[in-house]
Write a protein that holds these residues in place. Structure first.
Motif: not given
Length: 197
Positions: A93-97
């Motif tokens: 999620n953090l990478v995609l954010s």
């Protein structure tokens, strides 16, 4: 209920999963629920990929009213592998954010980036039912007995859920947002059920 097997992994869709998703999509006119569902799916895909990276496959992927749950096989993972699997969902999620924030600076892209950021950080909260709570318990098991690790992780969960519940009540009364309130109620119920085990 719909059940099938995919490469030895049982995949289960409950009626309640479809019911909750349908209600969310009917109530929400902003499209935020659809983004949240997509972010949750990608979160679980991160866990699934980590399972395969450490040489394991989950026993079951279950789509339930409370979300998507990966059920491990009876064989235990060593602590570093377990930690990798637990961190993989939020890391995804953090990478995609960051990717959506940098590569798609449109209002929709920024909103999807925010949804991924909130979901990734929320799952890292040190509460028993969330990935962060499981990570805390795993780290505690390195230093103390299972009973003591249980007690400490429950105490930490309680310290986190109380201000979260207060914030969710404030949000509900100030802007009529019920999402965090329902989430907190669910987490408190899980905490109570864990305490009665």
């Amino acid at each position: 209920m719909i059940e099938f097997s995919l490469k030895g992994v049982k995949v289960r869709f409950t009626f309640w999963f479809f019911a909750v998703v349908t209600v969310m999509l009917l109530i929400d006119k902003t499209g935020l629920s659809l983004m949240g569902l997509a972010a949750c799916m990608l979160h679980e895909l991160g866990h699934l990929l980590a399972f395969f990276l450490v040489g394991h496959t989950p026993k079951e992927i279950s789509f339930e009213a409370s979300g998507i749950r990966l059920v491990k096989t009876s064989s235990l993972l060593c602590y570093p592998k377990e930690l990798l699997v637990l961190l993989a969902g939020s890391a995804t999620n953090l990478v995609l954010s960051l990717a959506f924030y940098r590569l798609l600076p449109t209002p929709g892209g920024m909103l999807f980036a925010a949804v991924h950021l909130v979901l990734g950080l929320f799952n890292l909260l040190p509460m028993g039912a969330l990935d962060g709570g499981r990570i805390v318990k795993l780290l505690l098991l390195l230093f103390c007995a299972p009973d003591r690790a249980d007690k400490i992780s429950r105490a930490i969960s309680l310290l986190v859920v109380l201000p979260l519940a207060a914030g969710s009540l404030w949000l509900f009364f100030s802007s009529h947002n019920i999402t965090l309130l329902i989430t907190c109620a669910y987490l408190i119920l899980l905490l109570l059920f864990q305490s009665s085990d």
